[in-house]
Write a protein that holds these residues in place. Structure first.
Motif, mmCIF file in Angstrom:
data_model
loop_
_atom_site.group_PDB
_atom_site.id
_atom_site.type_symbol
_atom_site.label_atom_id
_atom_site.label_comp_id
_atom_site.label_asym_id
_atom_site.label_seq_id
_atom_site.Cartn_x
_atom_site.Cartn_y
_atom_site.Cartn_z
ATOM 1 N N ALA A 120 7.177 50.421 -56.284
ATOM 2 C CA ALA A 120 6.129 49.418 -56.036
ATOM 3 C C ALA A 120 4.946 50.070 -55.344
ATOM 4 O O ALA A 120 5.113 50.984 -54.523
ATOM 5 N N TRP A 121 3.747 49.604 -55.689
ATOM 6 C CA TRP A 121 2.549 49.995 -54.945
ATOM 7 C C TRP A 121 2.387 49.024 -53.785
ATOM 8 O O TRP A 121 2.492 47.820 -53.951
ATOM 9 N N LYS A 122 2.131 49.574 -52.581
ATOM 10 C CA LYS A 122 2.048 48.731 -51.391
ATOM 11 C C LYS A 122 0.847 49.096 -50.531
ATOM 12 O O LYS A 122 0.372 50.235 -50.534
ATOM 13 N N VAL A 123 0.384 48.095 -49.789
ATOM 14 C CA VAL A 123 -0.685 48.269 -48.814
ATOM 15 C C VAL A 123 -0.078 48.078 -47.430
ATOM 16 O O VAL A 123 0.446 47.006 -47.125
ATOM 17 N N TYR A 124 -0.137 49.135 -46.589
ATOM 18 C CA TYR A 124 0.444 49.083 -45.250
ATOM 19 C C TYR A 124 -0.614 48.927 -44.155
ATOM 20 O O TYR A 124 -0.293 48.598 -43.009
ATOM 21 N N GLU A 125 -1.878 49.196 -44.501
ATOM 22 C CA GLU A 125 -2.984 48.989 -43.574
ATOM 23 C C GLU A 125 -4.227 48.633 -44.382
ATOM 24 O O GLU A 125 -4.295 48.908 -45.577
ATOM 25 N N PHE A 126 -5.189 47.998 -43.755
ATOM 26 C CA PHE A 126 -6.382 47.559 -44.469
ATOM 27 C C PHE A 126 -7.436 48.660 -44.500
ATOM 28 O O PHE A 126 -7.572 49.436 -43.562
ATOM 29 N N GLY A 127 -8.162 48.698 -45.612
ATOM 30 C CA GLY A 127 -9.227 49.685 -45.751
ATOM 31 C C GLY A 127 -9.592 49.876 -47.207
ATOM 32 O O GLY A 127 -9.316 49.018 -48.062
ATOM 33 N N ASP A 128 -10.221 50.995 -47.503
ATOM 34 C CA ASP A 128 -10.588 51.339 -48.872
ATOM 35 C C ASP A 128 -9.326 51.458 -49.714
ATOM 36 O O ASP A 128 -8.372 52.120 -49.313
ATOM 37 N N PRO A 129 -9.293 50.808 -50.898
ATOM 38 C CA PRO A 129 -8.088 50.884 -51.737
ATOM 39 C C PRO A 129 -7.639 52.310 -52.023
ATOM 40 O O PRO A 129 -6.434 52.585 -52.088
ATOM 41 N N ALA A 130 -8.574 53.224 -52.187
ATOM 42 C CA ALA A 130 -8.227 54.617 -52.475
ATOM 43 C C ALA A 130 -7.410 55.240 -51.353
ATOM 44 O O ALA A 130 -6.637 56.183 -51.580
ATOM 45 N N ARG A 131 -7.565 54.698 -50.146
ATOM 46 C CA ARG A 131 -6.853 55.262 -48.997
ATOM 47 C C ARG A 131 -5.583 54.493 -48.659
ATOM 48 O O ARG A 131 -4.569 55.094 -48.271
ATOM 49 N N VAL A 132 -5.594 53.167 -48.833
ATOM 50 C CA VAL A 132 -4.495 52.368 -48.297
ATOM 51 C C VAL A 132 -3.429 51.989 -49.318
ATOM 52 O O VAL A 132 -2.333 51.574 -48.943
ATOM 53 N N LEU A 133 -3.728 52.104 -50.621
ATOM 54 C CA LEU A 133 -2.734 51.743 -51.641
ATOM 55 C C LEU A 133 -1.817 52.935 -51.890
ATOM 56 O O LEU A 133 -2.272 54.019 -52.254
ATOM 57 N N GLN A 136 -8.559 46.943 -70.216
ATOM 58 C CA GLN A 136 -8.577 48.368 -69.924
ATOM 59 C C GLN A 136 -7.231 48.674 -69.266
ATOM 60 O O GLN A 136 -6.952 48.214 -68.162
ATOM 61 N N VAL A 137 -6.407 49.439 -69.970
ATOM 62 C CA VAL A 137 -5.013 49.632 -69.570
ATOM 63 C C VAL A 137 -4.824 50.963 -68.853
ATOM 64 O O VAL A 137 -5.248 52.014 -69.352
ATOM 65 N N PHE A 138 -4.180 50.907 -67.697
ATOM 66 C CA PHE A 138 -3.820 52.093 -66.921
ATOM 67 C C PHE A 138 -2.302 52.139 -66.806
ATOM 68 O O PHE A 138 -1.643 51.095 -66.746
ATOM 69 N N ASP A 139 -1.740 53.332 -66.781
ATOM 70 C CA ASP A 139 -0.304 53.474 -66.564
ATOM 71 C C ASP A 139 0.028 53.243 -65.091
ATOM 72 O O ASP A 139 -0.817 53.405 -64.203
ATOM 73 N N PHE A 140 1.285 52.892 -64.849
ATOM 74 C CA PHE A 140 1.734 52.533 -63.504
ATOM 75 C C PHE A 140 1.439 53.636 -62.480
ATOM 76 O O PHE A 140 0.962 53.356 -61.379
ATOM 77 N N ASP A 141 1.708 54.877 -62.852
ATOM 78 C CA ASP A 141 1.480 55.984 -61.913
ATOM 79 C C ASP A 141 -0.004 56.157 -61.591
ATOM 80 O O ASP A 141 -0.350 56.802 -60.597
ATOM 81 N N ASN A 142 -0.871 55.604 -62.425
ATOM 82 C CA ASN A 142 -2.317 55.732 -62.225
ATOM 83 C C ASN A 142 -2.950 54.431 -61.734
ATOM 84 O O ASN A 142 -4.149 54.208 -61.935
ATOM 85 N N ALA A 143 -2.158 53.594 -61.091
ATOM 86 C CA ALA A 143 -2.679 52.307 -60.609
ATOM 87 C C ALA A 143 -3.809 52.492 -59.602
ATOM 88 O O ALA A 143 -4.710 51.642 -59.515
ATOM 89 N N LEU A 144 -3.789 53.572 -58.871
ATOM 90 C CA LEU A 144 -4.860 53.839 -57.910
ATOM 91 C C LEU A 144 -6.191 54.004 -58.644
ATOM 92 O O LEU A 144 -7.229 53.509 -58.191
#
Length: 334
Positions: free
Chosen positions: A3-16, A300-308
């Motif tokens: 699962a992709w998770k967010v543990y702190e708030f901020g820029d998605p590139a950093r927190v996801l 626009q389809v992205f693979d799971f590993d590339n969700a970021l």
């Protein structure tokens, strides 16, 4: 479970972050557990990562408000006949079980069946944009074939759904997008006319295209200056449908300004409606899809590993249609 998770708030590139062993879970009363084929992402997911969205879940959470897949477990009170059924619908992202994972949770009454020939990638990007368009245009604005609909953000997921649905209902559609490439994309969706807001004034061009009458329905998921400009081009007795604020701010409209032209400000959000009405909307939308009047393949389809990469794509404003993350096989039969 991954699962992709967010543990702190901020820029998605950093927190996801991708968690390889996120643990398992079971559905609660009235819920179903869905093995996810694909998950839809949108601007709300970007805003949630930054804690700038009214429905942001508590930390840690898995993003994605909508998904498609197969029901693999049912909670108490949910219909056991749902087991094995392919469904699409809103996830329980507020309970931290969004769709950006190998499994998610949904409420059983909001898990809508998928036609056998609808791929998961299409189904995952179908529910929120098209249901929002249906609620905004059909239910709230009482759209008719006599209407001229001005759609802001028409190349995005919400806007592109509104363009297609309005055309499917017989209305004239004026799309607003930024740049020649996005304008051409909107024409491909069926827009009768396109305003390039980078080079054309939204108010002036709308009035020019409508013989100075204005748009009888404005569909605004953008807000800000674009929303303000569209309001000024709303027709007499027009309906200005408030959807969202992709620009980062709501349009500045003073209530007395609605009086001279008897304009209705209409809020539209697909929440609070009865299960029967939502099923009516779903069946109507699926009917349009089966008649090829809704191009849910504009994803626009992205693979799971590339969700970021997918969520950064949204944050950068590069969306044309709907961004979807593929997690498992589509499950569709052809």
């Amino acid at each position: 479970m991954r699962a992709w998770k967010v543990y702190e708030f901020g820029d998605p590139a950093r927190v996801l972050q991708l968690e390889e062993d996120a643990g398992d879970f079971e559905p609660g009363p009235g819920q179903v557990k869905v093995q996810v084929e694909a998950a839809g992402l949108g601007l709300p997911d970007v805003f949630m990562c930054a804690n700038n969205y009214p429905l942001t879940p508590p930390l840690p959470f898995t993003p994605s408000q909508e998904a498609a897949g197969k029901v693999i477990a049912v909670g108490a009170g949910a219909d056991p006949a749902l087991l094995g059924t392919r469904v699409l619908g809103p996830t329980l992202f507020q309970a931290q079980r969004g769709g950006l994972a190998e499994a998610c949770l949904m409420y059983a009454q909001a898990a809508f069946p998928i036609p056998d020939d609808m791929p998961g990638e299409e189904a995952a990007g179908f529910f929120i944009p098209y249901l929002t368009a249906w609620i905004g245009l059909v239910r709230r604005a009482r759209l008719s074939a006599d209407d001229t609909v001005l759609v802001l953000g028409a190349s995005g997921s919400s806007g592109s759904a509104a363009v297609q649905l309005a055309r499917a209902k017989g209305a004239r559609v004026i799309a607003v997008a930024g740049g020649a490439h996005k304008a051409e994309f909107c024409r491909g969706l069926g827009a009768d006319a396109v305003i390039d807001h980078r080079s054309e004034d939204i108010t002036e061009k709308t009035l020019e295209l409508t013989d100075n009458k204005g748009a009888s329905v404005v569909y605004d998921p953008v807000g800000g200056r674009a929303g303000r400009a569209a309001f000024k081009a709303t027709a007499f007795e027009g309906r200005f449908v408030v959807i969202g604020y992709a620009s980062g701010e709501w349009p500045k409209i003073e209530l007395p300004e609605t009086l001279p032209k008897n304009i209705s400000l209409v809020g539209a959000m697909p929440v609070g409606f009865s299960p029967d009405l939502l099923m009516e909307a779903h069946r109507d939308l699926i009917g349009h899809w089966q008649r090829k009047e809704l191009k849910a393949s504009n994803v626009q389809v992205f693979d799971f590993d590339n969700a970021l990469d997918a969520i950064q794509h949204i944050a950068a404003g590069k969306v044309e249609g709907k961004v979807v993350v593929r997690i498992a096989g589509t499950g569709a039969t052809h």
